[in-house]
Motif scaffolding. Structure first.
Motif, PDB file in Angstrom:
ATOM      1  N   VAL A 198       5.118 -36.088 -35.328  1.00  0.00           N
ATOM      2  CA  VAL A 198       3.965 -36.311 -34.644  1.00  0.00           C
ATOM      3  C   VAL A 198       3.667 -37.529 -34.049  1.00  0.00           C
ATOM      4  CG1 VAL A 198       1.548 -36.284 -35.290  1.00  0.00           C
ATOM      5  CG2 VAL A 198       2.767 -34.402 -36.157  1.00  0.00           C
ATOM      6  N   ALA A 199       4.306 -38.436 -34.805  1.00  0.00           N
ATOM      7  CA  ALA A 199       4.343 -39.987 -34.218  1.00  0.00           C
ATOM      8  C   ALA A 199       5.027 -40.245 -33.068  1.00  0.00           C
ATOM      9  CB  ALA A 199       4.796 -40.981 -35.251  1.00  0.00           C
ATOM     10  N   ALA A 200       6.120 -39.434 -32.962  1.00  0.00           N
ATOM     11  CA  ALA A 200       6.948 -39.564 -31.622  1.00  0.00           C
ATOM     12  C   ALA A 200       6.204 -38.862 -30.289  1.00  0.00           C
ATOM     13  CB  ALA A 200       8.172 -38.940 -31.894  1.00  0.00           C
ATOM     14  N   ASP A 201       5.441 -37.759 -30.534  1.00  0.00           N
ATOM     15  CA  ASP A 201       4.673 -37.018 -29.795  1.00  0.00           C
ATOM     16  C   ASP A 201       3.575 -37.899 -29.374  1.00  0.00           C
ATOM     17  OD1 ASP A 201       4.021 -34.555 -28.216  1.00  0.00           O
ATOM     18  OD2 ASP A 201       2.243 -34.687 -29.423  1.00  0.00           O
ATOM     19  N   PHE A 202       3.200 -38.724 -30.351  1.00  0.00           N
ATOM     20  CA  PHE A 202       1.643 -39.312 -30.023  1.00  0.00           C
ATOM     21  C   PHE A 202       2.193 -40.667 -28.952  1.00  0.00           C
ATOM     22  CE2 PHE A 202      -1.596 -42.421 -30.712  1.00  0.00           C
ATOM     23  CZ  PHE A 202      -2.760 -41.697 -30.409  1.00  0.00           C
ATOM     24  N   ARG A 203       3.270 -41.160 -29.573  1.00  0.00           N
ATOM     25  CA  ARG A 203       3.594 -42.447 -28.704  1.00  0.00           C
ATOM     26  C   ARG A 203       3.967 -41.856 -27.033  1.00  0.00           C
ATOM     27  NH1 ARG A 203       6.155 -43.370 -33.543  1.00  0.00           N
ATOM     28  NH2 ARG A 203       8.327 -42.696 -32.713  1.00  0.00           N
ATOM     29  N   GLN A 204       4.589 -40.697 -27.180  1.00  0.00           N
ATOM     30  CA  GLN A 204       4.964 -40.091 -25.597  1.00  0.00           C
ATOM     31  C   GLN A 204       3.496 -39.917 -24.990  1.00  0.00           C
ATOM     32  OE1 GLN A 204       8.107 -39.805 -24.618  1.00  0.00           O
ATOM     33  NE2 GLN A 204       7.072 -39.668 -22.547  1.00  0.00           N
ATOM     34  N   GLN A 209      -6.386 -29.327 -36.122  1.00  0.00           N
ATOM     35  CA  GLN A 209      -6.610 -29.892 -34.716  1.00  0.00           C
ATOM     36  C   GLN A 209      -6.983 -31.307 -34.570  1.00  0.00           C
ATOM     37  OE1 GLN A 209      -5.850 -27.955 -31.383  1.00  0.00           O
ATOM     38  NE2 GLN A 209      -4.603 -27.315 -33.138  1.00  0.00           N
ATOM     39  N   HIS A 210      -6.650 -32.175 -35.597  1.00  0.00           N
ATOM     40  CA  HIS A 210      -7.094 -33.647 -35.417  1.00  0.00           C
ATOM     41  C   HIS A 210      -6.276 -34.258 -34.395  1.00  0.00           C
ATOM     42  CE1 HIS A 210      -8.540 -33.719 -39.925  1.00  0.00           C
ATOM     43  NE2 HIS A 210      -9.268 -32.799 -39.246  1.00  0.00           N
ATOM     44  N   ILE A 211      -4.995 -34.320 -34.287  1.00  0.00           N
ATOM     45  CA  ILE A 211      -4.381 -35.085 -33.336  1.00  0.00           C
ATOM     46  C   ILE A 211      -4.738 -34.643 -31.922  1.00  0.00           C
ATOM     47  CG2 ILE A 211      -2.122 -35.853 -32.667  1.00  0.00           C
ATOM     48  CD1 ILE A 211      -2.961 -36.651 -35.632  1.00  0.00           C
ATOM     49  N   LYS A 212      -4.994 -33.416 -31.724  1.00  0.00           N
ATOM     50  CA  LYS A 212      -5.369 -32.956 -30.344  1.00  0.00           C
ATOM     51  C   LYS A 212      -6.711 -33.508 -29.991  1.00  0.00           C
ATOM     52  CE  LYS A 212      -5.918 -28.987 -27.551  1.00  0.00           C
ATOM     53  NZ  LYS A 212      -7.179 -29.319 -26.865  1.00  0.00           N
ATOM     54  N   LYS A 213      -7.551 -33.550 -31.121  1.00  0.00           N
ATOM     55  CA  LYS A 213      -8.956 -34.031 -30.806  1.00  0.00           C
ATOM     56  C   LYS A 213      -8.946 -35.728 -30.456  1.00  0.00           C
ATOM     57  CE  LYS A 213     -13.814 -34.343 -32.186  1.00  0.00           C
ATOM     58  NZ  LYS A 213     -14.659 -34.056 -33.202  1.00  0.00           N
ATOM     59  N   VAL A 214      -7.860 -36.533 -31.087  1.00  0.00           N
ATOM     60  CA  VAL A 214      -7.707 -37.809 -30.850  1.00  0.00           C
ATOM     61  C   VAL A 214      -7.218 -37.979 -29.427  1.00  0.00           C
ATOM     62  CG1 VAL A 214      -6.425 -39.847 -31.383  1.00  0.00           C
ATOM     63  CG2 VAL A 214      -7.419 -38.405 -33.209  1.00  0.00           C
TER      64      VAL A 214
END
Length: 378
Positions: free
Chosen positions: A278-284, A358-363
């Motif tokens: 998840v972190a790698a995807d967020f950084r991307q 869906q927290h990460i998607k909302k962010v």
């Protein structure tokens, strides 16, 4: 849980409904036969979380910062300490140790990086250190230190030097192998990767650290933090016997017990991999927006949070309330002189492990739309 503004800062994080429910117990004595085994099991599960069979956990009422103060048990006035600092919290850990008479050698790195192996080797060659401290994830920068490599390097040069890890922003979201990596102390707090409201200070000490405490030549200049007071308490509760020194936060320990059971209901490797993915995807996503993370490399980037430099023309005082208006709380920076130049987002615990929320998607969606509204064009 009722709709609410998501707390997506690097701690406190979102709490599982079962964790909050477990705090809703009636008033309960800390020596009640119902509570005693809960505390005992919690101590055992903390040991499991850091992957140790032999370490001694301490669970006390207080913030993660209390864990810094507990190093008073291992230090005596004049002891040399090497502090590997990657941001605000490394610096302030050193400030705490100075209160107890430690002689500090700082090994700093520019924001977003970490001290090099060469710099560490040079410091170890010059001075015999009682203790080396390293912040696993500095919450101010999102920099991840390689505690396995640091510990191996320190122990190879000086086996009797204590390696103390500030894991407040890493325990529960980053891999820690306490026994295998020969760590001496890991400090944690309840409100980050462990997914519990703030209020519990957690310290895990190796047998070598406990023996160092027992062999000290001078009295511990502290009352509440004194391991001489707490060791019998932790030992008693783990043996399912009531004991008293200071009143534990009963409801928070119920909450920690519940959260640890949830965490340990699946392999830790699964949890750590999910946080890393998840972190790698967020950084991307961040890079896709044309933004840069404070962490200067993937290896030095934390898996439980990300710090991001603001783009030209966007101020933190604009971005934080913009996301808050969309139901997402993020944090500004805290590095001295740079606090207004970047922002920080947490991605830990149930926000990572439970895709249905869906927290990460909302962010992500809120970040993209807020930047657009503020005039940023990628």
């Amino acid at each position: 849980m009722a709709p609410h503004k998501l707390c997506m800062i690097p701690g406190p994080i979102e709490f599982h409904e079962d964790v909050l429910t477990s705090m809703s117990t009636p008033a309960t004595s800390h020596v009640d036969p119902v509570f005693v085994p809960i505390f005992g099991e919690t101590i055992e599960m903390v040991r499991t979380i850091v992957q140790s069979k032999v370490a001694q956990p301490f669970i006390t009422s207080g913030s993660g910062t209390l864990g810094w103060d507990m190093m008073v048990n291992l230090l005596e006035a004049g002891d040399e300490v090497l502090v590997l600092t990657t941001g605000y919290f490394g610096d302030h850990f050193a400030e705490c140790l100075e209160v107890y008479g430690a002689k500090i050698t700082y090994l700093r790195a520019e924001p977003g990086s970490r001290p090099s192996k060469e710099a560490i080797a040079d410091a170890l060659a010059k001075t015999k250190f009682k203790m080396v401290t390293v912040t696993h994830v500095d919450t101010s920068t999102g920099v991840l230190s390689d505690i396995k490599a640091v510990t191996a390097q320190v122990k190879a040069a000086s086996p009797e030097t204590l390696v103390v890890v500030d894991g407040v922003c890493s325990v529960g979201s980053e891999e820690i192998r306490f026994d295998d990596w020969k760590l001496d102390v890991v400090i944690a707090g309840s409100q980050k990767g462990l997914g519990v409201p703030p209020g519990l200070s957690i310290v895990v000490a190796s047998p070598f650290a406990i023996q160092t405490f027992k062999d000290r030549k001078t009295p511990v200049p502290s009352y509440y933090s004194n391991w001489g007071k707490w060791l019998p308490i932790m030992t008693a509760y783990e043996a399912r016997k009531p004991a008293y020194f200071a009143t534990p936060a009963v409801q928070l320990i119920y909450a920690l017990h519940t959260s640890l059971k949830l965490i340990l209901s699946q392999p830790l490797e699964t949890r750590f991999k999910k946080h890393a993915d998840v972190a790698a995807d967020f950084r991307q996503t961040v890079r896709g927006l044309g933004l840069k993370t404070v962490a200067q490399s993937e290896e030095a980037a934390a898996n439980g949070m990300t710090a991001v430099w603001l783009p030209e023309g966007v101020e933190v005082a604009q971005l934080v309330p913009a996301l808050a208006g969309k139901g997402v709380q993020i944090a500004g920076g805290i590095l001295q002189g740079l606090a207004t130049k970047y922002f920080r987002i947490g991605h830990m615990g149930i926000s990572v492990m439970d895709d249905d929320r869906q927290h990460i998607k909302k962010v992500k969606d809120s970040l993209v739309s807020s930047l657009t509204e503020l005039g940023y064009k990628n």
